[in-house]
Design an enzyme around this catalytic site. Structure first.
Site, short mmCIF file in Angstrom:
data_model
loop_
_atom_site.label_atom_id
_atom_site.label_comp_id
_atom_site.label_asym_id
_atom_site.label_seq_id
_atom_site.Cartn_x
_atom_site.Cartn_y
_atom_site.Cartn_z
N ARG A 89 0.84 -1.21 0.00
CA ARG A 89 0.00 0.00 0.00
C ARG A 89 0.87 1.26 0.00
O ARG A 89 0.53 2.25 -0.67
CB ARG A 89 -0.97 -0.03 1.19
CG ARG A 89 -2.19 0.88 1.01
CD ARG A 89 -1.98 2.26 1.60
NE ARG A 89 -1.48 2.16 2.95
CZ ARG A 89 -0.50 2.93 3.41
NH1 ARG A 89 0.06 3.86 2.68
NH2 ARG A 89 -0.06 2.77 4.66
N THR A 131 10.78 14.71 4.16
CA THR A 131 11.47 14.54 5.45
C THR A 131 12.99 14.62 5.28
O THR A 131 13.54 14.18 4.27
CB THR A 131 11.11 13.16 6.04
OG1 THR A 131 9.69 13.07 6.12
CG2 THR A 131 11.70 12.96 7.43
N GLU A 132 13.65 15.17 6.29
CA GLU A 132 15.12 15.27 6.29
C GLU A 132 15.66 14.58 7.54
O GLU A 132 14.91 14.34 8.49
CB GLU A 132 15.52 16.75 6.26
CG GLU A 132 14.96 17.45 5.03
CD GLU A 132 15.38 18.91 4.93
OE1 GLU A 132 15.96 19.45 5.89
OE2 GLU A 132 15.13 19.49 3.86
N GLY A 136 11.66 16.24 10.73
CA GLY A 136 10.61 15.27 10.42
C GLY A 136 9.24 15.90 10.58
O GLY A 136 8.61 16.31 9.61
N CYS A 237 -0.54 17.19 -0.66
CA CYS A 237 -0.32 15.80 -1.10
C CYS A 237 -0.43 14.85 0.08
O CYS A 237 -1.00 13.76 -0.03
CB CYS A 237 1.06 15.65 -1.73
SG CYS A 237 1.35 16.80 -3.09
N LEU A 238 0.10 15.26 1.24
CA LEU A 238 0.06 14.38 2.41
C LEU A 238 -1.39 14.08 2.82
O LEU A 238 -1.70 12.98 3.26
CB LEU A 238 0.81 15.02 3.59
CG LEU A 238 2.34 15.07 3.42
CD1 LEU A 238 2.97 15.83 4.58
CD2 LEU A 238 2.94 13.67 3.34
N ALA A 241 -2.47 11.13 0.85
CA ALA A 241 -1.88 9.85 1.28
C ALA A 241 -2.44 9.43 2.64
O ALA A 241 -2.69 8.25 2.88
CB ALA A 241 -0.37 9.97 1.33
N GLU A 362 3.56 10.03 7.56
CA GLU A 362 2.38 10.84 7.17
C GLU A 362 1.79 11.56 8.38
O GLU A 362 0.57 11.68 8.50
CB GLU A 362 1.30 9.95 6.55
CG GLU A 362 1.78 9.12 5.39
CD GLU A 362 1.92 9.92 4.13
OE1 GLU A 362 1.54 11.10 4.12
OE2 GLU A 362 2.45 9.37 3.16
N THR A 364 2.94 11.94 12.65
CA THR A 364 2.95 10.98 13.77
C THR A 364 1.62 11.05 14.53
O THR A 364 0.85 12.01 14.39
CB THR A 364 4.07 11.31 14.76
OG1 THR A 364 3.79 12.59 15.36
CG2 THR A 364 5.44 11.38 14.07
P1 FAD Z 1 10.41 13.51 14.81
O1 FAD Z 1 9.70 14.62 14.10
O2 FAD Z 1 11.82 13.73 15.22
O3 FAD Z 1 9.54 13.10 16.07
C1 FAD Z 1 10.03 12.25 17.11
C2 FAD Z 1 8.94 12.17 18.18
O4 FAD Z 1 8.67 13.48 18.68
C3 FAD Z 1 7.62 11.65 17.60
O5 FAD Z 1 6.95 10.90 18.58
C4 FAD Z 1 6.85 12.94 17.35
O6 FAD Z 1 5.46 12.78 17.33
C5 FAD Z 1 7.30 13.78 18.54
N1 FAD Z 1 7.09 15.21 18.29
C6 FAD Z 1 7.66 15.98 17.33
N2 FAD Z 1 7.20 17.25 17.41
C7 FAD Z 1 6.30 17.24 18.41
C8 FAD Z 1 5.46 18.24 18.98
N3 FAD Z 1 5.41 19.50 18.53
N4 FAD Z 1 4.66 17.89 20.02
C9 FAD Z 1 4.65 16.62 20.48
N5 FAD Z 1 5.42 15.64 20.00
C10 FAD Z 1 6.22 15.95 18.97
N6 FAD Z 1 8.98 11.02 4.54
C11 FAD Z 1 8.92 11.53 3.28
O7 FAD Z 1 9.10 12.73 3.07
N7 FAD Z 1 8.67 10.71 2.21
C12 FAD Z 1 8.49 9.38 2.34
O8 FAD Z 1 8.27 8.68 1.34
C13 FAD Z 1 8.57 8.80 3.66
N8 FAD Z 1 8.47 7.45 3.84
C14 FAD Z 1 8.69 6.92 5.09
C15 FAD Z 1 8.75 5.53 5.24
C16 FAD Z 1 9.00 4.97 6.49
C17 FAD Z 1 9.10 3.48 6.64
C18 FAD Z 1 9.15 5.81 7.62
C19 FAD Z 1 9.39 5.22 8.97
C20 FAD Z 1 9.10 7.18 7.47
C21 FAD Z 1 8.88 7.76 6.21
N9 FAD Z 1 8.90 9.14 6.03
C22 FAD Z 1 8.82 9.68 4.75
C23 FAD Z 1 9.23 10.02 7.14
C24 FAD Z 1 8.08 10.28 8.10
O9 FAD Z 1 7.10 11.08 7.51
C25 FAD Z 1 8.69 10.88 9.38
O10 FAD Z 1 9.36 9.84 10.03
C26 FAD Z 1 7.66 11.52 10.28
O11 FAD Z 1 7.16 12.70 9.73
C27 FAD Z 1 8.23 11.84 11.67
O12 FAD Z 1 9.45 12.48 11.59
P2 FAD Z 1 10.70 11.94 12.43
O13 FAD Z 1 10.82 10.49 12.22
O14 FAD Z 1 11.86 12.80 12.09
O15 FAD Z 1 10.32 12.15 13.95
#
Ligand code: FAD
Length: 383
Positions: A89, A131-132, A136, A237-238, A241, A362, A364
């Site tokens: 998916r 994402t970077e 995130g 776009c998000l 998805a 998409e 958290t």
């Molecule tokens: P972080 O943003 O660092 O967050 C870490 C923790 O802190 C999380 O629990 C989060 O909820 C919490 N947190 C952050 N800010 C706050 C806040 N203000 N208040 C409370 N809690 C907070 N991205 C793309 O662009 N394209 C893709 O195709 C894509 N595919 C993916 C595929 C997989 C298998 C995975 C695991 C991720 C993918 N992603 C992709 C990235 C994904 O969208 C990010 O992992 C996600 O947005 C979270 O970012 P992060 O992992 O950096 O976590």
């Protein structure tokens, strides 16, 4: 079981799509997916044309070889695909709802004509780089930069966790410019653009996840998506998805539930099927309720989307509620299977591990909670 008979509310066409995708998953995916998960591979090149032939790539988009189906039809397809595996998916979501949808919504006529028909047919694969490594949940603060050099653009930065990254023919990359965040269409092989896969994942193993590195990537003026500036571009776009995930999660949960029901009826302990014990029945009844509710939420949000009425808060509601429900169902189903529940012989722990990614990507669960918190109180709590 489907006590609520939610699917009775689908149209004949929606049911036909359900049956077609279900058959594809049963024949082409189910027998092989545990092996892909085990090996950490996904045969994208083999499957993409098959998915394209069924109209599943960019299914909800109109024109340019796309099927132009309703939101509910697309959702039902996502549900059936994710009953196979969240990686499958995810492949379809990233291709259709992220990469194709960015080009479809914001692209020039030339960009649409060049990429969309091939992507709809599964001849070209796309990815979506937002994402970077250090950005995130807060993509508005991204570090990737695009600067003008004459009529060209020059991009520098790194994108992380990008589904389909290393196998994509084209990447939609979001970068900060002097005008705000803009999207760029970056063909694979552009000098300075390289990818590397992320290994040792224990979730979404049947899916390619990569890093994209952009070092002085020079692109012509025509590479920028002309139709949008600002974070609303990627967020638009998000939303598409995330909508697919609302349905997809129900499929993953259903697969776990059906496995647990089958197991509970055939596995015997203390001289009886474990399904005859009240504690097991309580688990199964609770799963039935959780999935019935999730199915209704998906259908309701789908009908709102088809009516052009859906809001971002409703999408957050659905994504948060349904992924959590599916994850809880998967965990309960795992207990019903006992030790057998931890092997790839059954789909349960594969879905359970996959859903950990689905809970995070998409948006958290925390971010969607804050979206709802703001809707309820009027008070943003992001920082
Ligand atoms: P972080 O943003 O660092 O967050 C870490 C923790 O802190 C999380 O629990 C989060 O909820 C919490 N947190 C952050 N800010 C706050 C806040 N203000 N208040 C409370 N809690 C907070 N991205 C793309 O662009 N394209 C893709 O195709 C894509 N595919 C993916 C595929 C997989 C298998 C995975 C695991 C991720 C993918 N992603 C992709 C990235 C994904 O969208 C990010 O992992 C996600 O947005 C979270 O970012 P992060 O992992 O950096 O976590």
């Amino acid at each position: 079981m489907d006590v609520l008979r939610v699917d009775d509310r689908l149209s004949d066409e929606e049911r036909m799509i359900r049956d077609t995708v279900r058959a594809l998953v049963a024949e082409r995916i189910a027998p092989r997916v545990a092996g892909w998960f085990d090996a950490g591979t996904f045969p994208a090149r083999e499957l993409a044309p098959e998915l394209g032939k069924l109209g599943l790539l960019g299914m909800h988009l109109r024109g340019y070889g796309c099927a132009g189906m309703s939101a509910v039809a697309y959702g039902v397809a996502c549900r059936e695909l994710e009953a196979g595996d969240s990686g499958l998916r995810s492949f379809v979501s990233v291709q259709g709802s992220l990469a194709m949808s960015a080009i479809h919504k914001y692209g020039s006529e030339e960009q649409k004509a060049e990429w969309l028909p091939r992507m709809a047919a599964g001849e070209a694969i796309g990815c979506f780089g937002l994402t970077e490594p250090d950005r995130g949940s807060d993509p508005g603060d991204m570090l990737t930069r695009a600067r003008r050099d004459g009529s060209d653009w020059v991009l520098n930065g790194t994108k992380m966790w990008i589904t389909n990254g290393s196998i994509a023919d084209v990447a939609v990359v979001w970068a900060r410019t002097d005008e705000g965040i803009r999207g760029f269409v970056v063909p694979a092989g552009t000098p300075g653009f390289t990818t590397g896969d992320i290994h040792q994942k224990l979730s979404l193993r049947a899916s390619v996840t990569s890093e994209l590195v952009l070092e002085d990537v020079r692109l012509p003026a025509g590479a920028v998506l002309p139709g949008v500036t600002g974070l609303k571009g990627p967020l638009g776009c998000l939303s598409e998805a995330r909508y697919g995930i609302i349905w997809g999660a129900v499929g993953a949960g259903r697969s776990c539930y059906e496995t647990a029901v089958g197991y509970a009826k055939s596995r015997e302990q203390f001289g009886k099927p474990i399904g005859s014990f009240q504690l097991t029945q309580e688990k199964l009844a609770w799963m039935e309720i959780a999935l019935g509710q999730a199915g209704l939420v998906a259908l309701h949000i789908g009908r709102l989307k088809d009516a052009g009425e859906v809001t971002p808060q409703q999408i957050s509601f659905g994504k948060l509620a349904n992924v959590r429900a599916a994850l809880d169902v998967a965990r309960q189903a795992r207990t019903v299977l006992g030790a057998n529940g931890i092997t790839l012989e059954y789909p349960v722990i594969r879905h359970m591990n996959n859903l950990e990614s689905v809970l995070t990507y998409e948006g958290t669960q925390e971010i969607h909670t804050l979206v709802l918190g703001q809707a309820i109180t009027g008070l943003p709590a992001y920082r």
